[in-house]
Design an enzyme around this catalytic site. Structure first.
Site, short mmCIF file in Angstrom:
data_model
loop_
_atom_site.label_atom_id
_atom_site.label_comp_id
_atom_site.label_asym_id
_atom_site.label_seq_id
_atom_site.Cartn_x
_atom_site.Cartn_y
_atom_site.Cartn_z
N GLU A 127 -14.23 2.44 19.60
CA GLU A 127 -13.71 3.79 19.30
C GLU A 127 -14.31 4.79 20.37
O GLU A 127 -13.63 5.59 20.94
CB GLU A 127 -14.19 4.45 17.77
CG GLU A 127 -13.56 3.75 16.77
CD GLU A 127 -14.01 4.14 15.49
OE1 GLU A 127 -14.33 5.46 15.34
OE2 GLU A 127 -13.93 3.46 14.60
N HIS B 89 -8.72 6.22 14.02
CA HIS B 89 -8.60 5.67 12.87
C HIS B 89 -9.23 4.19 13.18
O HIS B 89 -8.68 3.44 14.19
CB HIS B 89 -7.20 5.49 12.37
CG HIS B 89 -7.16 4.76 10.75
ND1 HIS B 89 -7.63 5.32 9.67
CD2 HIS B 89 -6.83 3.38 10.49
CE1 HIS B 89 -7.58 4.58 8.84
NE2 HIS B 89 -6.74 3.34 9.30
N THR C 52 0.56 13.08 12.06
CA THR C 52 2.02 13.45 11.47
C THR C 52 1.68 13.51 9.81
O THR C 52 0.62 13.11 9.45
CB THR C 52 3.28 12.57 11.64
OG1 THR C 52 2.85 11.25 11.18
CG2 THR C 52 3.66 12.56 13.20
N ASN D 30 -6.00 12.06 15.96
CA ASN D 30 -7.02 11.34 15.16
C ASN D 30 -7.63 10.00 15.70
O ASN D 30 -6.85 9.36 16.47
CB ASN D 30 -6.38 11.14 13.64
CG ASN D 30 -7.20 10.50 12.89
OD1 ASN D 30 -8.45 11.00 12.83
ND2 ASN D 30 -6.73 9.38 11.88
C1 GAR Z 1 -15.32 6.42 12.57
O1 GAR Z 1 -15.13 5.03 12.45
C2 GAR Z 1 -13.66 6.99 12.55
O2 GAR Z 1 -12.83 6.07 13.05
C3 GAR Z 1 -13.36 7.00 10.99
O3 GAR Z 1 -14.56 7.71 10.29
C4 GAR Z 1 -15.58 7.07 11.44
C5 GAR Z 1 -16.45 8.32 11.63
O4 GAR Z 1 -17.89 8.08 12.20
N1 GAR Z 1 -12.18 7.77 10.64
C6 GAR Z 1 -11.39 7.51 9.53
O5 GAR Z 1 -11.45 6.65 8.75
C7 GAR Z 1 -10.14 8.66 9.62
N2 GAR Z 1 -9.22 8.03 8.67
P1 GAR Z 1 -18.59 9.25 13.22
O6 GAR Z 1 -18.63 10.38 12.41
O7 GAR Z 1 -19.75 8.35 13.83
O8 GAR Z 1 -17.40 9.38 14.74
#
Ligand code: GAR
Length: 212
Positions: free
Chosen positions: A169, A104, A136, A102
């Site tokens: 990210e 985050h 997890t 994942n």
């Molecule tokens: C991203 O910022 C990712 O880190 C977050 O959702 C966004 C998705 O963007 N994920 C979470 O918050 C998971 N807990 P994307 O659809 O443009 O990749």
């Protein structure tokens, strides 16, 4: 190595993974929302893109079992959560133990859950960022593979901070997946992740920007 990517929305992390041209096969992209923009991104590259609408299921376990059935048709070695915004049942997580990753948008263990950027600003932290980790059963928890740190600016809003974290990210997720595919990630019994054959030149922490 075969991957299945799970998304819920626009899919910018999915795009970063596709653009990285990793030596992996993305066997399918699956969304729990039929209108997720990321599905079109996948289709445009000829990747099977499917929606399994969670609203058709009353029980989380039933949805997750149906999702397992769809995912396992592709026999992935790694399941990548790329903006998959649903809480997973323990049985789903255990089914993919050690092969469920994942990303985050915070420096875990700080700020698990939602609204991470606003909460980071409210807490007054000077460094924020993002984390790639193995999943997890505890939400936004699990062995940390890679993190990117982003300096918080005095004039940041949740929107400006989110944009810089998102760019980070897009740097670290393809890297973490490449390491997994190269079988270089060793999860220790204490939950730490070591990088096999690290010459010392590779970074498990990326730092972006400087404080102003
Ligand atoms: C991203 O910022 C990712 O880190 C977050 O959702 C966004 C998705 O963007 N994920 C979470 O918050 C998971 N807990 P994307 O659809 O443009 O990749």
């Amino acid at each position: 190595m075969k991957l299945v990517v799970l998304i819920s929305g626009r899919g910018s992390n999915l795009k970063a993974i596709l653009d990285a041209r990793l030596p992996v096969e993305i066997a399918a992209v699956i969304s729990n929302r039929p209108d997720a923009g990321g599905l079109d991104l996948a289709r445009a590259q000829g990747i099977p893109a499917l929606a399994l609408d969670h609203k058709q299921y009353t029980q989380r376990e039933d949805f997750d079992n149906a999702l397992i059935e769809v995912i396992d048709r592709y026999q992935p070695e790694l399941v990548v959560l790329a903006g998959y915004l649903r809480i997973l049942s323990d049985s789903f997580v255990m089914h993919y133990a050690g092969r469920l990753m994942n990303i985050h948008p915070s420096l875990l263990p700080s700020f698990p859950g939602l609204d991470t950027h606003a909460r980071a600003l409210a807490a007054g932290v000077k460094i924020h960022g993002c984390t790639v980790h193995f999943v997890t059963p505890t939400l936004d928890h699990g062995p940390i593979v890679l993190q990117a740190a982003v300096a918080v600016r005095a004039d940041d809003t949740p929107v400006t901070l989110a944009a810089r974290v998102l760019a980070a990210e897009h740097c670290i997720y393809p890297k973490a997946i490449a390491w997994f595919a190269e079988r270089r990630l060793l999860v220790q019994s204490d939950g730490r992740v070591n990088l096999r054959d690290d010459s010392g030149s590779e970074q498990t922490l990326f730092i972006s920007g400087s404080p102003s």
